[in-house]
Design a protein around this motif. Structure first.
Motif, PDB file in Angstrom:
ATOM      1  N   THR A 286     -29.220  -1.996   5.863  1.00 14.11           N
ATOM      2  CA  THR A 286     -28.237  -2.095   4.780  1.00 14.11           C
ATOM      3  C   THR A 286     -28.940  -2.109   3.428  1.00 14.11           C
ATOM      4  N   ILE A 287     -28.144  -1.825   2.381  1.00 14.88           N
ATOM      5  CA  ILE A 287     -28.645  -1.861   1.011  1.00 14.88           C
ATOM      6  C   ILE A 287     -27.469  -2.142   0.089  1.00 14.88           C
ATOM      7  N   THR A 288     -27.732  -2.880  -0.982  1.00 18.20           N
ATOM      8  CA  THR A 288     -26.677  -3.195  -1.947  1.00 18.20           C
ATOM      9  C   THR A 288     -27.067  -2.662  -3.318  1.00 18.20           C
TER      10      THR A 288
ATOM     11  N   ILE B 169     -30.856  -2.312  -5.654  1.00 17.31           N
ATOM     12  CA  ILE B 169     -31.292  -1.146  -6.425  1.00 17.31           C
ATOM     13  C   ILE B 169     -31.464  -1.523  -7.893  1.00 17.31           C
ATOM     14  N   THR B 170     -30.526  -2.298  -8.422  1.00 14.48           N
ATOM     15  CA  THR B 170     -30.613  -2.753  -9.811  1.00 14.48           C
ATOM     16  C   THR B 170     -31.869  -3.595 -10.018  1.00 14.48           C
TER      17      THR B 170
ATOM     18  N   GLY C 196     -27.318   1.414 -10.323  1.00 16.69           N
ATOM     19  CA  GLY C 196     -27.355   0.813  -8.993  1.00 16.69           C
ATOM     20  C   GLY C 196     -26.172   1.233  -8.143  1.00 16.69           C
ATOM     21  N   SER C 197     -24.971   1.170  -8.711  1.00 11.34           N
ATOM     22  CA  SER C 197     -23.781   1.549  -7.934  1.00 11.34           C
ATOM     23  C   SER C 197     -23.674   3.061  -7.781  1.00 11.34           C
ATOM     24  N   LYS C 198     -24.059   3.804  -8.803  1.00 11.22           N
ATOM     25  CA  LYS C 198     -23.986   5.276  -8.725  1.00 11.22           C
ATOM     26  C   LYS C 198     -24.965   5.819  -7.688  1.00 11.22           C
ATOM     27  N   TYR C 199     -26.129   5.182  -7.578  1.00 15.22           N
ATOM     28  CA  TYR C 199     -27.110   5.603  -6.581  1.00 15.22           C
ATOM     29  C   TYR C 199     -26.527   5.472  -5.176  1.00 15.22           C
ATOM     30  N   LEU C 200     -25.838   4.361  -4.923  1.00 19.05           N
ATOM     31  CA  LEU C 200     -25.210   4.172  -3.609  1.00 19.05           C
ATOM     32  C   LEU C 200     -24.092   5.177  -3.381  1.00 19.05           C
TER      33      LEU C 200
ATOM     34  N   LYS D  80     -21.538  -3.452   0.534  1.00 19.87           N
ATOM     35  CA  LYS D  80     -22.838  -3.453   1.197  1.00 19.87           C
ATOM     36  C   LYS D  80     -22.894  -2.210   2.077  1.00 19.87           C
ATOM     37  N   LYS D  81     -23.711  -1.267   1.683  1.00 19.68           N
ATOM     38  CA  LYS D  81     -23.774   0.012   2.392  1.00 19.68           C
ATOM     39  C   LYS D  81     -24.674  -0.084   3.617  1.00 19.68           C
TER      40      LYS D  81
END
Length: 131
Positions: free
Chosen positions: A10-12, A16-17, A42-46, A60-61
């Motif tokens: 998982t990654i949030t 990333i931020t 951070g959110s755009k990357y996900l 949470k991806k």
């Protein structure tokens, strides 16, 4: 992508931020971004990861490791050998196979792939010679 290649599940966006903030602090002049830009990134990357099929979920991806078909695998091996002259599993592009070493070796040795390359194994060292 480092999380994908390291086998994370998982990654949030917060992770990333935090990573972007770390780069900004440690790499002088690398990220001259405002705090708002870092938060948005951070959110755009996900979102991009989800659209590429590398992540799934809401906040949470879950990281989705892509499955490479056999035909694409053949093209992949041919391509990485043209980009880098390294004919071993130490080729710097082999990480993009999204496979563990044993799985990679078994795919290389499949009967249907014998027509594309010869695989030589001496101990743990594998050499791939294109035909």
């Amino acid at each position: 992508m480092k999380a994908v290649y390291s086998g994370r599940i998982t990654i949030t966006a917060e992770e990333i931020t935090n990573f972007l903030r770390f780069i900004k602090e440690t790499e002088n002049g690398e990220l001259d971004w405002s705090e708002d830009t870092i938060k948005i990134s951070g959110s755009k990357y996900l979102t991009i990861m989800k659209k590429l099929g590398l992540a799934d979920g809401a906040i949470k991806k879950s990281i989705v490791h892509p499955v490479i078909t056999n035909n694409l695998f053949v093209y992949f091996i041919r391509f990485i050998q043209t980009v880098s002259n390294d004919k071993t599993l130490h080729n710097p592009y082999i990480i993009f196979s999204f496979s563990e070493e044993q799985n990679l070796i078994s795919r290389l040795k499949r009967i249907e792939n014998i027509q594309y390359w010869d695989v030589t194994q001496i101990g743990n060292e594998i050499t791939i010679d294109l035909k």
